[in-house]
Design a protein around this motif. Sequence first.
Motif, short mmCIF file in Angstrom:
data_model
loop_
_atom_site.label_atom_id
_atom_site.label_comp_id
_atom_site.label_asym_id
_atom_site.label_seq_id
_atom_site.Cartn_x
_atom_site.Cartn_y
_atom_site.Cartn_z
N GLY A 58 0.60 -1.28 -0.10
CA GLY A 58 0.13 -0.30 -0.16
C GLY A 58 0.77 1.31 0.43
N VAL A 59 0.60 2.53 0.64
CA VAL A 59 1.32 3.56 0.13
C VAL A 59 1.90 3.41 1.31
N ASN A 60 3.54 3.72 0.65
CA ASN A 60 4.67 4.08 1.87
C ASN A 60 4.07 5.21 2.55
N PRO A 61 4.26 4.44 4.19
CA PRO A 61 4.02 6.24 4.53
C PRO A 61 5.50 7.31 4.74
N GLY A 62 6.72 6.91 4.28
CA GLY A 62 7.94 7.29 3.79
C GLY A 62 7.46 8.11 2.57
N ARG A 63 7.18 7.89 1.98
CA ARG A 63 7.08 8.94 0.30
C ARG A 63 5.83 9.44 0.71
N GLN A 64 5.34 9.56 1.93
CA GLN A 64 3.83 10.32 1.85
C GLN A 64 4.58 11.42 2.62
N ALA A 65 5.05 11.30 3.46
CA ALA A 65 5.63 12.21 4.45
C ALA A 65 6.79 13.05 3.75
N GLU A 66 7.79 12.73 2.70
CA GLU A 66 8.31 13.83 2.04
C GLU A 66 7.04 14.18 1.21
N LEU A 87 13.85 16.77 5.58
CA LEU A 87 13.78 15.37 4.74
C LEU A 87 15.22 15.00 5.33
N GLU A 88 16.02 15.08 5.55
CA GLU A 88 17.53 14.09 6.75
C GLU A 88 17.34 13.11 7.80
N VAL A 89 16.34 14.27 8.90
CA VAL A 89 15.20 13.59 9.39
C VAL A 89 14.59 12.68 8.58
N LEU A 90 13.91 12.66 7.90
CA LEU A 90 12.82 11.63 7.34
C LEU A 90 13.46 10.50 7.09
N ARG A 91 14.92 10.87 6.21
CA ARG A 91 15.23 9.85 4.84
C ARG A 91 16.71 9.28 6.34
N ALA A 92 16.59 9.85 7.54
CA ALA A 92 17.37 8.49 9.03
C ALA A 92 16.47 8.12 8.98
N ASN A 93 15.07 8.35 9.72
CA ASN A 93 14.49 6.99 10.21
C ASN A 93 13.59 6.66 9.48
N ALA A 94 13.71 6.30 8.50
CA ALA A 94 12.79 5.58 7.40
C ALA A 94 12.86 4.03 7.73
#
Length: 100
Positions: A58-66, A87-94
């Motif tokens: 389904g929907v990727n929450p990380g992609r949706q947050a970005e 964006l750095e924080v989102l990608r580090a915690n994905a």
Amino acid sequence: MSHALTAIAAAHWAGPFFGPWFLLVPLFWILVFVVLFAIFGRRWRQRAMDGGYGPDGGVNPGRQAETTLAERYAQGDIDEVEYRKRLEVLRANAPVRPGR
């Protein structure tokens, strides 16, 4: 007498199974499957592109947050420094998805 037998045989072989209906029944079912595939095939392909089926599909929450973050940056709600930091924080915690 032979004409009567010929007429009976012709009527038997030219019955409902070998007339124009004989061709329309398979065409009807082919049309049904084409319509179903046209309706649901697009949904199946889109769902597969979005991450597939199953518990982690389904929907990727990380992609949706970005995407949300990029929209906020485009609207001017946040500046470039804030955008890059978040964006750095989102990608580090994905979360790492198995099999990908």
